[in-house]
Scaffold this active site. Structure first.
Site, PDB file in Angstrom:
ATOM      1  N   LYS A   1      -0.547  -4.051  -3.335  1.00 18.46           N
ATOM      2  CA  LYS A   1      -1.847  -3.522  -2.912  1.00 18.46           C
ATOM      3  C   LYS A   1      -1.978  -2.126  -3.513  1.00 18.46           C
ATOM      4  O   LYS A   1      -1.484  -1.157  -2.969  1.00 18.46           O
ATOM      5  CB  LYS A   1      -1.927  -3.498  -1.391  1.00 18.46           C
ATOM      6  CG  LYS A   1      -3.351  -3.399  -0.830  1.00 18.46           C
ATOM      7  CD  LYS A   1      -3.815  -1.986  -0.721  1.00 18.46           C
ATOM      8  CE  LYS A   1      -5.153  -1.901  -0.016  1.00 18.46           C
ATOM      9  NZ  LYS A   1      -5.668  -0.519   0.035  1.00 18.46           N
TER      10      LYS A   1
ATOM     11  N   ASP B   1      10.455   5.751  -9.859  1.00 17.86           N
ATOM     12  CA  ASP B   1      10.084   6.386 -11.122  1.00 17.86           C
ATOM     13  C   ASP B   1      10.737   7.749 -11.315  1.00 17.86           C
ATOM     14  O   ASP B   1      10.975   8.179 -12.444  1.00 17.86           O
ATOM     15  CB  ASP B   1       8.556   6.516 -11.206  1.00 17.86           C
ATOM     16  CG  ASP B   1       7.886   5.206 -11.608  1.00 17.86           C
ATOM     17  OD1 ASP B   1       8.602   4.271 -11.996  1.00 17.86           O
ATOM     18  OD2 ASP B   1       6.638   5.125 -11.526  1.00 17.86           O
TER      19      ASP B   1
ATOM     20  N   SER C   1       0.814  -1.214   0.000  1.00 17.17           N
ATOM     21  CA  SER C   1       0.000   0.000   0.000  1.00 17.17           C
ATOM     22  C   SER C   1       0.851   1.269   0.000  1.00 17.17           C
ATOM     23  O   SER C   1       1.577   1.529  -0.944  1.00 17.17           O
ATOM     24  CB  SER C   1      -0.956  -0.049   1.199  1.00 17.17           C
ATOM     25  OG  SER C   1      -1.921   0.951   1.145  1.00 17.17           O
TER      26      SER C   1
END
Length: 481
Positions: free
Chosen positions: A326, A312, A301
């Site tokens: 998740k 990224d 999560s």
């Protein structure tokens, strides 16, 4: 394992985009079909209430209908919340609750080939489950002698939670055949959020345990302290971090990223389509500070949001194992003063537009702990089913590092398995009554590798050569269609 068959209860933290709402205050669109089915449900409710052979409580029918409706979605995170669960949700959000300290999940369907055991997503640090050495991926096959495939998640939670100081016995399955029973003493679970310290070569170590409303401030305190000690690099440990509040993880990520999207959410509800972006004024970590992030299958999560954003944006190198996966956002809706429901209303995406639900995030450098052979599992099952470690630790008190080595040497004669793992088991028992160190480089090969990389490798060059979360997913899917 097919995650969409799992009924997961991250009983400590779920990723919240919005706080409780009154569902009836929303303008709802009702079609002709909706009206037909609502009338049928209403008719069945009244018929059962008036004609069932025994007197039936209307509340029982109401709760049963809502549970069945949400289970029909086959979504592990959408569920009815009775009064106990609503209280639990409030307690965990505030940061304290009673229990054994395990984030768990459970499959809806149990079959002979795949029994619906309770699976440990992650243990919370310094709790009874963590001190007992329970690991992410372990399965609880029995609780107080009752087989877990035969009971519901609600019954599991009722058994694990209870009066502080009272015992609960769990049988743990690790791997294919390593099984042992241990007794956990329920405790007041105070959810920690951040721990930190300085390692060798002026490398700062920051472990983020959960994302609570306090995490961003606590993280900044840790960073300020580490930079005062002239930290030249950072290792951020997100292993076994089950997640938390979205605003918290966005604020933490903003300390490392000075511009661009941190995370976005996509939903068929227009106002839930949001992007959370970094701002330069909130960035506190200089760009020339190398960052390595540790992840494992217990990272879920919100911790995946942080790992994905840093990866990224080419801000960190990920080391360890694939995360839990998740990637959905839940909203808690209050139905009355005592109950409510939790519903998935959006999915979140990393800056490279990757949703990691059911797939997880892959590390740039994979480091796995060695798996046990069949023979080692048999040996360890015998050891863990005995009280030998406990008795040896008791006999050597006060336990020093030298005495730990003596105990391990003695155990090795009877239980010829990996010495490093034996030492870990002995220290687990030792630290039930003592304060555990911040980290254990003797056992923790993932942290050891992260430290090696950040002190000897050109970290930024490795980061620049790494691929985004989306590209990594696409490469994996191409290899494993």
């Amino acid at each position: 394992m097919k995650r969409f068959f799992i009924f997961s209860r991250t009983i400590f933290f779920v990723l919240f985009l919005s706080l409780p709402l009154n569902v009836f205050s929303q303008q709802l669109e009702i079609t002709e079909n909706d009206q037909l089915y609502l009338q049928l449900i209403n008719n069945v409710f009244i018929f059962v209430e008036n004609n069932y052979v025994d007197q039936v409580d209307s509340k029982v029918l109401y709760e049963g209908a809502l549970k069945g409706m949400l289970e029909a979605l086959e979504d592990p995170y959408s569920t009815y919340l009775d009064s106990d669960m609503m209280t639990s949700m409030s307690d965990t959000t505030e940061g304290t609750f009673g229990g054994v300290g395990l984030t768990i999940s459970k499959r809806y369907v149990s079959t002979p080939d795949e029994p619906a055991y309770v699976e440990v997503v992650s243990p919370i640090e310094d709790t009874p489950g963590w001190k007992a050495g329970i690991l992410p991926g372990d399965k609880l096959t029995k609780i107080n002698g009752i087989s877990t495939p035969d009971i519901t998640m609600e019954e599991v939670l009722e058994m694990l939670r209870g009066e502080i100081g009272k015992p609960v016995e769990v049988t743990v399955l690790r791997g294919n055949s390593l099984e042992f029973t241990t007794t956990l003493i329920r405790d007041l679970i105070e959810v920690p959020t951040v721990k930190y310290g300085m390692m060798e070569n002026q490398i700062g170590y920051l472990r983020i345990i959960n994302f609570t409303p306090l995490t961003a401030d606590k993280t900044q305190e840790a960073l300020d302290n580490l930079f005062k000690q002239n930290a030249k690099g950072l290792i951020i440990d997100l292993r076994n971090n089950p997640g938390g509040v979205i605003s918290s993880v966005v604020n933490v990520a903003d300390k490392f990223i000075d511009s661009g999207i941190i995370v976005s959410t996509k939903s068929r509800i227009s106002y839930e389509n949001q992007s959370f972006s970094a701002t330069r004024r909130k960035t506190t970590v200089p760009k020339d500070i190398p960052v390595v992030v540790l992840i494992n299958q217990g990272s879920a999560s919100a911790s995946e949001i942080l790992a994905g954003a840093l990866k990224d944006h080419k801000r960190a190198l990920l080391v360890g194992e694939k995360t839990y996966g998740k990637g959905s956002v839940q909203q808690v809706l209050k139905l009355s003063e005592t109950d409510g429901l939790k519903l998935t209303i959006a999915k979140y995406y990393t800056p490279s537009d990757a949703n990691i639900d059911k797939t997880g995030i892959y590390p740039d450098v994979e480091v796995k702990f060695p798996e046990f052979t069949e023979e080692e599992e048999k040996i360890l099952t015998e050891l863990l089913s005995s009280s030998e470690i406990k008795n040896l630790v008791e006999s050597k008190k006060p336990v020093t590092d030298e005495k730990v080595e003596e105990i391990v040497t003695e155990l090795e004669k009877k239980y010829p398995v990996n010495r490093r793992y034996l030492k870990k088991l002995v220290n687990n028992e030792r630290y039930i009554t003592e304060t555990a160190p911040l980290y254990d480089l003797d056992y923790d090969i993932q942290l050891k590798e992260a430290l090696r990389i950040i002190t000897t490798e050109p970290v930024q060059k490795l980061i620049d050569q790494s691929v985004s979360v989306k590209e990594h997913q696409e490469k994996y899917e191409a290899i494993n269609p």
